[in-house]
Design a protein around this motif. Sequence first.
Motif, PDB file in Angstrom:
ATOM      1  N   ARG A 146       0.844  -1.206   0.000  1.00  0.00           N
ATOM      2  CA  ARG A 146       0.000   0.000   0.000  1.00  0.00           C
ATOM      3  C   ARG A 146       0.875   1.251   0.000  1.00  0.00           C
ATOM      4  O   ARG A 146       0.637   2.201  -0.750  1.00  0.00           O
ATOM      5  N   ALA A 147       1.913   1.259   0.840  1.00  0.00           N
ATOM      6  CA  ALA A 147       2.838   2.388   0.871  1.00  0.00           C
ATOM      7  C   ALA A 147       3.523   2.564  -0.480  1.00  0.00           C
ATOM      8  O   ALA A 147       3.698   3.695  -0.962  1.00  0.00           O
ATOM      9  N   ALA A 148       3.902   1.459  -1.114  1.00  0.00           N
ATOM     10  CA  ALA A 148       4.566   1.534  -2.414  1.00  0.00           C
ATOM     11  C   ALA A 148       3.658   2.146  -3.476  1.00  0.00           C
ATOM     12  O   ALA A 148       4.112   2.948  -4.300  1.00  0.00           O
ATOM     13  N   LEU A 149       2.389   1.788  -3.460  1.00  0.00           N
ATOM     14  CA  LEU A 149       1.443   2.354  -4.430  1.00  0.00           C
ATOM     15  C   LEU A 149       1.242   3.849  -4.203  1.00  0.00           C
ATOM     16  O   LEU A 149       1.076   4.618  -5.161  1.00  0.00           O
ATOM     17  N   VAL A 150       1.243   4.279  -2.943  1.00  0.00           N
ATOM     18  CA  VAL A 150       1.151   5.710  -2.645  1.00  0.00           C
ATOM     19  C   VAL A 150       2.400   6.426  -3.147  1.00  0.00           C
ATOM     20  O   VAL A 150       2.320   7.458  -3.822  1.00  0.00           O
ATOM     21  N   TYR A 151       3.573   5.866  -2.843  1.00  0.00           N
ATOM     22  CA  TYR A 151       4.822   6.460  -3.327  1.00  0.00           C
ATOM     23  C   TYR A 151       4.830   6.563  -4.850  1.00  0.00           C
ATOM     24  O   TYR A 151       5.276   7.568  -5.414  1.00  0.00           O
ATOM     25  N   LEU A 152       4.356   5.517  -5.518  1.00  0.00           N
ATOM     26  CA  LEU A 152       4.373   5.513  -6.983  1.00  0.00           C
ATOM     27  C   LEU A 152       3.530   6.650  -7.543  1.00  0.00           C
ATOM     28  O   LEU A 152       3.960   7.380  -8.443  1.00  0.00           O
ATOM     29  N   SER A 153       2.311   6.820  -7.023  1.00  0.00           N
ATOM     30  CA  SER A 153       1.441   7.888  -7.497  1.00  0.00           C
ATOM     31  C   SER A 153       2.060   9.264  -7.265  1.00  0.00           C
ATOM     32  O   SER A 153       2.075  10.120  -8.160  1.00  0.00           O
ATOM     33  N   LEU A 154       2.585   9.474  -6.072  1.00  0.00           N
ATOM     34  CA  LEU A 154       3.161  10.778  -5.743  1.00  0.00           C
ATOM     35  C   LEU A 154       4.466  11.016  -6.497  1.00  0.00           C
ATOM     36  O   LEU A 154       4.798  12.162  -6.825  1.00  0.00           O
ATOM     37  N   ALA A 155       5.213   9.936  -6.788  1.00  0.00           N
ATOM     38  CA  ALA A 155       6.441  10.077  -7.580  1.00  0.00           C
ATOM     39  C   ALA A 155       6.114  10.538  -9.000  1.00  0.00           C
ATOM     40  O   ALA A 155       6.841  11.343  -9.594  1.00  0.00           O
ATOM     41  N   ILE A 156       5.021  10.022  -9.555  1.00  0.00           N
ATOM     42  CA  ILE A 156       4.587  10.463 -10.890  1.00  0.00           C
ATOM     43  C   ILE A 156       4.251  11.951 -10.856  1.00  0.00           C
ATOM     44  O   ILE A 156       4.630  12.714 -11.753  1.00  0.00           O
ATOM     45  N   HIS A 157       3.533  12.375  -9.817  1.00  0.00           N
ATOM     46  CA  HIS A 157       3.164  13.788  -9.687  1.00  0.00           C
ATOM     47  C   HIS A 157       4.400  14.676  -9.623  1.00  0.00           C
ATOM     48  O   HIS A 157       4.475  15.714 -10.300  1.00  0.00           O
ATOM     49  N   CYS A 158       5.387  14.265  -8.835  1.00  0.00           N
ATOM     50  CA  CYS A 158       6.621  15.036  -8.723  1.00  0.00           C
ATOM     51  C   CYS A 158       7.356  15.083 -10.051  1.00  0.00           C
ATOM     52  O   CYS A 158       7.837  16.136 -10.483  1.00  0.00           O
ATOM     53  N   GLU A 159       7.429  13.950 -10.733  1.00  0.00           N
ATOM     54  CA  GLU A 159       8.111  13.887 -12.028  1.00  0.00           C
ATOM     55  C   GLU A 159       7.409  14.764 -13.061  1.00  0.00           C
ATOM     56  O   GLU A 159       8.071  15.458 -13.855  1.00  0.00           O
ATOM     57  N   GLU A 160       6.076  14.757 -13.061  1.00  0.00           N
ATOM     58  CA  GLU A 160       5.333  15.572 -14.025  1.00  0.00           C
ATOM     59  C   GLU A 160       5.567  17.063 -13.781  1.00  0.00           C
ATOM     60  O   GLU A 160       5.640  17.852 -14.730  1.00  0.00           O
ATOM     61  N   ARG A 161       5.688  17.461 -12.525  1.00  0.00           N
ATOM     62  CA  ARG A 161       5.971  18.869 -12.231  1.00  0.00           C
ATOM     63  C   ARG A 161       7.363  19.253 -12.725  1.00  0.00           C
ATOM     64  O   ARG A 161       7.564  20.354 -13.263  1.00  0.00           O
ATOM     65  N   GLN A 162       8.325  18.354 -12.535  1.00  0.00           N
ATOM     66  CA  GLN A 162       9.676  18.636 -13.016  1.00  0.00           C
ATOM     67  C   GLN A 162       9.715  18.697 -14.535  1.00  0.00           C
ATOM     68  O   GLN A 162      10.394  19.557 -15.120  1.00  0.00           O
ATOM     69  N   ARG A 163       8.997  17.803 -15.195  1.00  0.00           N
ATOM     70  CA  ARG A 163       8.957  17.810 -16.660  1.00  0.00           C
ATOM     71  C   ARG A 163       8.291  19.079 -17.183  1.00  0.00           C
ATOM     72  O   ARG A 163       8.707  19.629 -18.212  1.00  0.00           O
ATOM     73  N   ALA A 164       7.255  19.547 -16.478  1.00  0.00           N
ATOM     74  CA  ALA A 164       6.556  20.761 -16.909  1.00  0.00           C
ATOM     75  C   ALA A 164       7.487  21.978 -16.857  1.00  0.00           C
ATOM     76  O   ALA A 164       7.456  22.835 -17.744  1.00  0.00           O
ATOM     77  N   ARG A 165       8.335  22.032 -15.815  1.00  0.00           N
ATOM     78  CA  ARG A 165       9.264  23.158 -15.703  1.00  0.00           C
ATOM     79  C   ARG A 165      10.339  23.109 -16.786  1.00  0.00           C
ATOM     80  O   ARG A 165      10.814  24.152 -17.255  1.00  0.00           O
TER      81      ARG A 165
END
Length: 373
Positions: A333-352
């Motif tokens: 469960r923790a891994a799935l939460v990390y995965l979702s939030l990691a995607i969000h962080c990566e998308e913000r970095q890609r947007a910049r």
Amino acid sequence: MAQGNRAYGLICYSKALYDEGHQPIFLTHAYVGLRAALATAPDDPHGVDHWARDYFTKQQAWLESLIKPEHLNKGTEMEEFPLGDSKGEIKYRKWCLNNRLFLNPLNDLGPYSIAARDVLTTPSIVVKTHEGMHFQGFYNQLKQEYVAARYLYYEGTTSAKPHFSDTNVLLYNTLDYPSYSLATEKVKVAFRMVYSLLDKMSFFLNHYLALGIPENDVSFRRFWYSNTSRPRQRTLRAEFENCENWPLRGLFWLSKDLFENAQDFKECLEPDAQELALVRNHLEHKYLKLHEFEWSRPTSDDDLFHSRFDSLAFSLSRRDFEAKALRLIKMVRAALVYLSLAIHCEERQRARARPEGLVLPMYVDTYDDDWKR
């Protein structure tokens, strides 16, 4: 100190969330924790250390500048949400809440009814034209397998009577109180399912981050490294060096709680990680035997029950196995939460980093519950 540190952790957690509706709830809970921490007298030996008091005070002032104090002090409505239409559903959802098993960041705040929904999914992902929604589909599958395994575990551990499918199934009594039932097998299936999700998440990240690792070489413990075939030359992959994606770092450290029977991968942080891997190996490929009671599990050096010792089996008590399975479910469960939030962080970095250009939004409808037959 515990209250203040937890509050600071909630602030950091809120900054990683993609759901803007969840962020103020986390910050409100953080504010309550900071006030509780700072309410202790400066000379209280059980209070906040002097070097932390100034920092906690600044965090409290920042929250008050961000959200009006009257809203911070008002609190949030967390317990006014229904848990289901039947006693069985309500009992199940309460069990998930108390064990913090919902794919919902709000469940990390506590067993509040507002969190009794698996709302976590992929945040917005920018892809090339005609690329499709394969990442959303992949996460859907990961999530569905997790919630199915979670319920199978619940059914297996709360079963109160034999199931009709076990009637007239001829089995020998081996005199060591073996556990044979549909309920037992449900827990085994849940263990297998959630363990397999970890390697699937590494497969997801291999494609999402375009790491280019051959598919047969992808595993949750190994895909973080280069030169894995040469243990003495193993190094962290260049893509992860100085990585500012904190949820992805969390996923990396979680991977160290698992054991892999390969040279240079045997060090683990989780004390019983090696046994979890051993249990999985016997479940999938060999012979795992569960016993109804711990005292009924014979060992090779047991003089009294030596004749009952099953030398082919890896033996555990049923309750011990259930505890290991629950720990694994929480880890995944923790891994799935990390995965979702990691995607969000990566998308913000890609947007910049993305050059100016047109990014067309696409509305994605949700899958109706009535279609789940």
